[in-house]
Design a protein around this motif. Sequence first.
Motif, short mmCIF file in Angstrom:
data_model
loop_
_atom_site.label_atom_id
_atom_site.label_comp_id
_atom_site.label_asym_id
_atom_site.label_seq_id
_atom_site.Cartn_x
_atom_site.Cartn_y
_atom_site.Cartn_z
N ASP A 14 40.38 -13.49 -15.31
CA ASP A 14 40.06 -14.82 -15.84
C ASP A 14 40.79 -15.05 -17.16
OD1 ASP A 14 38.47 -17.35 -15.92
OD2 ASP A 14 37.66 -16.41 -17.73
N THR A 15 40.77 -14.03 -18.03
CA THR A 15 41.47 -14.14 -19.32
C THR A 15 42.97 -14.25 -19.11
OG1 THR A 15 39.74 -12.97 -20.54
CG2 THR A 15 41.96 -12.93 -21.48
N ILE A 16 43.49 -13.44 -18.21
CA ILE A 16 44.92 -13.49 -17.91
C ILE A 16 45.30 -14.88 -17.39
CG2 ILE A 16 46.68 -12.66 -16.30
CD1 ILE A 16 45.48 -9.88 -16.59
N GLY A 17 44.46 -15.44 -16.52
CA GLY A 17 44.73 -16.76 -15.99
C GLY A 17 44.71 -17.83 -17.07
N GLN A 18 43.76 -17.73 -18.00
CA GLN A 18 43.70 -18.71 -19.09
C GLN A 18 44.95 -18.62 -19.96
OE1 GLN A 18 39.89 -19.49 -21.15
NE2 GLN A 18 39.03 -17.88 -19.84
N LEU A 19 45.38 -17.40 -20.24
CA LEU A 19 46.59 -17.22 -21.05
C LEU A 19 47.81 -17.77 -20.33
CD1 LEU A 19 45.99 -13.62 -22.47
CD2 LEU A 19 46.23 -15.71 -23.84
N ALA A 20 47.91 -17.51 -19.04
CA ALA A 20 49.08 -17.94 -18.28
C ALA A 20 49.20 -19.46 -18.25
CB ALA A 20 49.01 -17.40 -16.85
N PRO A 51 49.27 -23.90 -22.72
CA PRO A 51 50.55 -24.55 -23.04
C PRO A 51 51.25 -23.97 -24.26
CG PRO A 51 48.71 -25.96 -23.66
CD PRO A 51 48.12 -24.83 -22.87
N HIS A 52 50.56 -23.10 -25.03
CA HIS A 52 51.21 -22.42 -26.15
C HIS A 52 51.97 -21.17 -25.70
CE1 HIS A 52 48.20 -24.79 -28.36
NE2 HIS A 52 48.98 -24.67 -29.40
N VAL A 53 51.70 -20.69 -24.49
CA VAL A 53 52.26 -19.42 -24.03
C VAL A 53 53.51 -19.67 -23.19
CG1 VAL A 53 51.82 -17.34 -22.66
CG2 VAL A 53 50.01 -18.30 -24.10
N LEU A 54 54.63 -19.11 -23.66
CA LEU A 54 55.89 -19.25 -22.93
C LEU A 54 56.04 -18.15 -21.88
CD1 LEU A 54 58.65 -20.79 -22.83
CD2 LEU A 54 59.53 -19.07 -24.42
N SER A 55 55.70 -16.92 -22.24
CA SER A 55 55.82 -15.79 -21.33
C SER A 55 54.66 -14.83 -21.57
CB SER A 55 57.15 -15.05 -21.54
OG SER A 55 58.25 -15.90 -21.26
N LEU A 56 54.29 -14.09 -20.52
CA LEU A 56 53.17 -13.16 -20.60
C LEU A 56 53.44 -11.98 -19.68
CD1 LEU A 56 50.23 -12.60 -21.66
CD2 LEU A 56 49.43 -13.80 -19.61
N LYS A 57 53.32 -10.76 -20.24
CA LYS A 57 53.58 -9.55 -19.48
C LYS A 57 52.44 -8.55 -19.67
CE LYS A 57 58.61 -9.73 -20.34
NZ LYS A 57 58.64 -10.75 -21.41
#
Length: 354
Positions: free
Chosen positions: A99-105, A108-114
């Motif tokens: 759920d947290t990963i989905g919110q981060l993905a 709109p402030h997040v360009l990339s996530l690994k």
Amino acid sequence: MDARLTDTHTADTGLVDSQRAHTLDELDLAIVHALQIQPRVSWVRMGEVLEVDAVTVARRWDRMVRAGMAWVDGYLSPGHDEGVYAQIEIDMDGRLSEDTIGQLARDPHVLSLKQTSGGRDLLAIVGATDLDGLARLSGDRVSQLPGVRAVRSHVITAAPFEGASWRLRSLTRQQRSALTMERPAVPDEPLRPLDRRIALALGTDGRMPLTELAQTVGASAATVRRRLRVLTGTGRLSLRCALARPLTGFPVSVVYFGSVPAQHLDETVSALRTLPGLRMCSITAGAHNLVLDIWLPTLSEVHTTEALLNSRLAHLDLRITERAVVLRTIKHVGRVLDRRGHSLGSAPLNYWDA
């Protein structure tokens, strides 16, 4: 954090599954390479260069897009945008919350996530309007998500190399030359609200037809054409054609954290440009002033690549202080990915309105 995820899939899941099983052939790779060189080239022109019917080219591309294997999108370049960007490390409390990963993905402030190995659970590139906005993003927004234990920010002071410069090797020299366009000489000027709307629209579809783009951003086609010329000419807008990483021949992604004396940064960056798998080079104000995102063919090359960096740049006092293997790319330049690296849809960078 309710940025809208734009679905790129068809509702026919059976069709999607069969398309995803499709193996790319030489023509598919040539189309992707052509779009890496000129992302908005017409199908007619591409067909002439590849000596293939334009309808065939368009049909092949549509199949790849619908399968989530390839896509074209646009974004405001961290090296030229007027906002503030940072690499942020996120530590979780022992388990990764989907759920947290989905919110981060979808933020709109997040360009990339690994998701990575090593000294952090997640590594993100984020954008904000200013340093205060960045502080609120990391301190009040990200840190309050369920399961987040700690957040560390490293402000990006420059991004001299981005993945938009990376190329396949499918076209001949003559074909590459036929598609290459010289960047027009245009005066640099401040970003306009219209420019941000253009970037946001192209974040969902970098090949959006001009008339549709004009309608989407609320301007005339002539104005949008002129602004596109300025944005691309100054490098403020990056347009890139991306291919799902497992299909590129470089299935392994590694992030190297390094340090180099400030007086050697420019020379170091120039030397790094010849590294085949380099996808992004960020200069940061933090414990590591150099963060390198490199794609490799095999895991065994993680250490040989580090040894190569250390040997070739020893005269510049480069020190690789840490390396992290990317276990999963969740979001890549505004594109949300599944566990195989295929596109699920777009959640473009839009920190100025968020």
